[in-house]
Design an enzyme around this catalytic site. Structure first.
Site, PDB file in Angstrom:
ATOM      1  N   ARG A 180       3.345  28.279  31.178  1.00  0.00           N
ATOM      2  CA  ARG A 180       3.734  29.669  30.947  1.00  0.00           C
ATOM      3  C   ARG A 180       3.083  30.161  29.670  1.00  0.00           C
ATOM      4  O   ARG A 180       2.888  29.388  28.729  1.00  0.00           O
ATOM      5  CB  ARG A 180       5.250  29.778  30.831  1.00  0.00           C
ATOM      6  CG  ARG A 180       5.961  29.345  32.091  1.00  0.00           C
ATOM      7  CD  ARG A 180       7.360  29.862  32.174  1.00  0.00           C
ATOM      8  NE  ARG A 180       8.049  29.849  30.891  1.00  0.00           N
ATOM      9  CZ  ARG A 180       9.367  29.806  30.762  1.00  0.00           C
ATOM     10  NH1 ARG A 180      10.111  29.750  31.844  1.00  0.00           N
ATOM     11  NH2 ARG A 180       9.943  29.830  29.590  1.00  0.00           N
ATOM     12  N   LYS A 230      21.374  24.032  28.840  1.00  0.00           N
ATOM     13  CA  LYS A 230      22.672  24.701  28.843  1.00  0.00           C
ATOM     14  C   LYS A 230      22.922  25.463  30.141  1.00  0.00           C
ATOM     15  O   LYS A 230      24.037  25.448  30.671  1.00  0.00           O
ATOM     16  CB  LYS A 230      22.711  25.669  27.648  1.00  0.00           C
ATOM     17  CG  LYS A 230      23.953  26.488  27.516  1.00  0.00           C
ATOM     18  CD  LYS A 230      23.905  27.238  26.211  1.00  0.00           C
ATOM     19  CE  LYS A 230      22.742  28.221  26.179  1.00  0.00           C
ATOM     20  NZ  LYS A 230      23.153  29.627  26.276  1.00  0.00           N
ATOM     21  N   ARG A 244      10.605  30.095  18.091  1.00  0.00           N
ATOM     22  CA  ARG A 244      11.834  30.331  18.859  1.00  0.00           C
ATOM     23  C   ARG A 244      12.926  29.366  18.454  1.00  0.00           C
ATOM     24  O   ARG A 244      14.087  29.742  18.280  1.00  0.00           O
ATOM     25  CB  ARG A 244      11.552  30.133  20.353  1.00  0.00           C
ATOM     26  CG  ARG A 244      11.490  31.417  21.153  1.00  0.00           C
ATOM     27  CD  ARG A 244      11.012  31.132  22.555  1.00  0.00           C
ATOM     28  NE  ARG A 244      12.095  30.715  23.445  1.00  0.00           N
ATOM     29  CZ  ARG A 244      11.900  29.977  24.545  1.00  0.00           C
ATOM     30  NH1 ARG A 244      10.700  29.554  24.867  1.00  0.00           N
ATOM     31  NH2 ARG A 244      12.915  29.676  25.318  1.00  0.00           N
ATOM     32  N   ARG A 280      27.721  35.364  18.997  1.00  0.00           N
ATOM     33  CA  ARG A 280      26.459  35.082  18.316  1.00  0.00           C
ATOM     34  C   ARG A 280      26.642  34.977  16.807  1.00  0.00           C
ATOM     35  O   ARG A 280      25.787  34.452  16.111  1.00  0.00           O
ATOM     36  CB  ARG A 280      25.432  36.190  18.600  1.00  0.00           C
ATOM     37  CG  ARG A 280      24.880  36.146  19.990  1.00  0.00           C
ATOM     38  CD  ARG A 280      23.645  37.017  20.110  1.00  0.00           C
ATOM     39  NE  ARG A 280      23.250  37.209  21.491  1.00  0.00           N
ATOM     40  CZ  ARG A 280      22.535  36.322  22.173  1.00  0.00           C
ATOM     41  NH1 ARG A 280      22.143  35.204  21.612  1.00  0.00           N
ATOM     42  NH2 ARG A 280      22.220  36.551  23.423  1.00  0.00           N
ATOM     43  N   ARG A 319       5.793  21.371  29.317  1.00  0.00           N
ATOM     44  CA  ARG A 319       6.104  21.834  30.670  1.00  0.00           C
ATOM     45  C   ARG A 319       4.856  22.365  31.394  1.00  0.00           C
ATOM     46  O   ARG A 319       4.090  23.152  30.843  1.00  0.00           O
ATOM     47  CB  ARG A 319       7.152  22.939  30.563  1.00  0.00           C
ATOM     48  CG  ARG A 319       7.734  23.376  31.871  1.00  0.00           C
ATOM     49  CD  ARG A 319       9.026  24.103  31.675  1.00  0.00           C
ATOM     50  NE  ARG A 319       8.907  25.247  30.770  1.00  0.00           N
ATOM     51  CZ  ARG A 319       9.940  25.937  30.324  1.00  0.00           C
ATOM     52  NH1 ARG A 319      11.153  25.604  30.693  1.00  0.00           N
ATOM     53  NH2 ARG A 319       9.778  26.958  29.510  1.00  0.00           N
TER      54      ARG A 319
END
Ligand code: ZN
Length: 217
Positions: A162, A15, A173, A90, A128
């Site tokens: 990370r 996004k 998440r 939201r 990642r």
């Protein structure tokens, strides 16, 4: 034609890239509530003071206050032709307030979802890796290095991930995002204003669809 674009997408959906392309190529400014609040923290206006008081008291910033903050920012000249909202609304209550704001400002309103299936988001995020030397980004599923876990250009550098990229954190998440965003997606779907864009393709293909939706309707 002036338009408010509500840009939606899960973590890892790309996004942010799309918001940046929209701003660069259509001139519609990207308005993120995170940026506005950071700006307000340094400002000395009645509204900024009000926000600081709420935050200093450890209270949640109310929907009413958030919409006034968004209103003040988007009443500026750069938003006259419309703007792209990132991170707002939201909740459906905020979405309803945004309807009234759009009417006041004379903008039409549409929501865009950069749609990526859960399994792909999970692989994008958990797969990642980056090179600690040159910063090159890899993904063990979609863009693997030639040799496992080492950079193609720096064979001595072990790729790093990370700390928040572990599978459990990412699952949580994504689940939180799904739970919090579902009512909003339903809201825009039911009011006939949600455009879903297939976010599994490359950024330019996604952008082409987004630009068509933004400039065409
Ligand atoms: Zn490297």
């Amino acid at each position: 034609m002036s338009k408010i674009v509500v840009l939606m997408g899960a973590p890892g959906a790309g996004k942010g890239t799309q918001a940046r392309l929209l701003q660069e190529r259509t001139g519609l400014p990207q308005i993120s509530t995170g940026d506005i609040f950071r700006e307000l923290a340094k400002a000395d206006t009645p509204l900024a003071r009000e926000v600081r008081e709420v935050q200093a008291a450890g209270k949640l910033v109310s929907d009413d206050l958030v919409i006034r903050v968004v209103q003040e920012r988007t009443n500026r000249e750069d938003c006259r032709r419309g703007y792209v909202l990132d991170g707002f609304p939201r909740t459906t209550a905020q979405a309803e307030m945004l309807e009234r704001l759009a009417a006041t400002q004379g903008h039409t309103l549409g929501a865009l979802l950069v749609d990526v299936p859960f399994e792909i988001l999970e692989k994008r995020l958990t797969g990642r890796r980056s090179c600690p030397v040159c910063g090159e980004i890899y993904n063990v599923y979609f863009k693997p290095p030639a040799r496992d876990e080492v950079c193609d250009l720096h064979p001595d550098a072990r790729l790093s991930r990370r700390t928040d990229d572990n599978a459990e954190t990412i699952k949580a998440r994504l689940a939180t995002y799904e739970r919090d965003t579902r009512p909003l997606l339903d809201y825009y779907e039911q009011t006939g204003r949600l455009v879903r864009v297939d976010g599994t393709r490359d950024a330019e293909a996604i952008y082409a669809d987004i630009e068509k939706a933004v400039t065409g309707g």
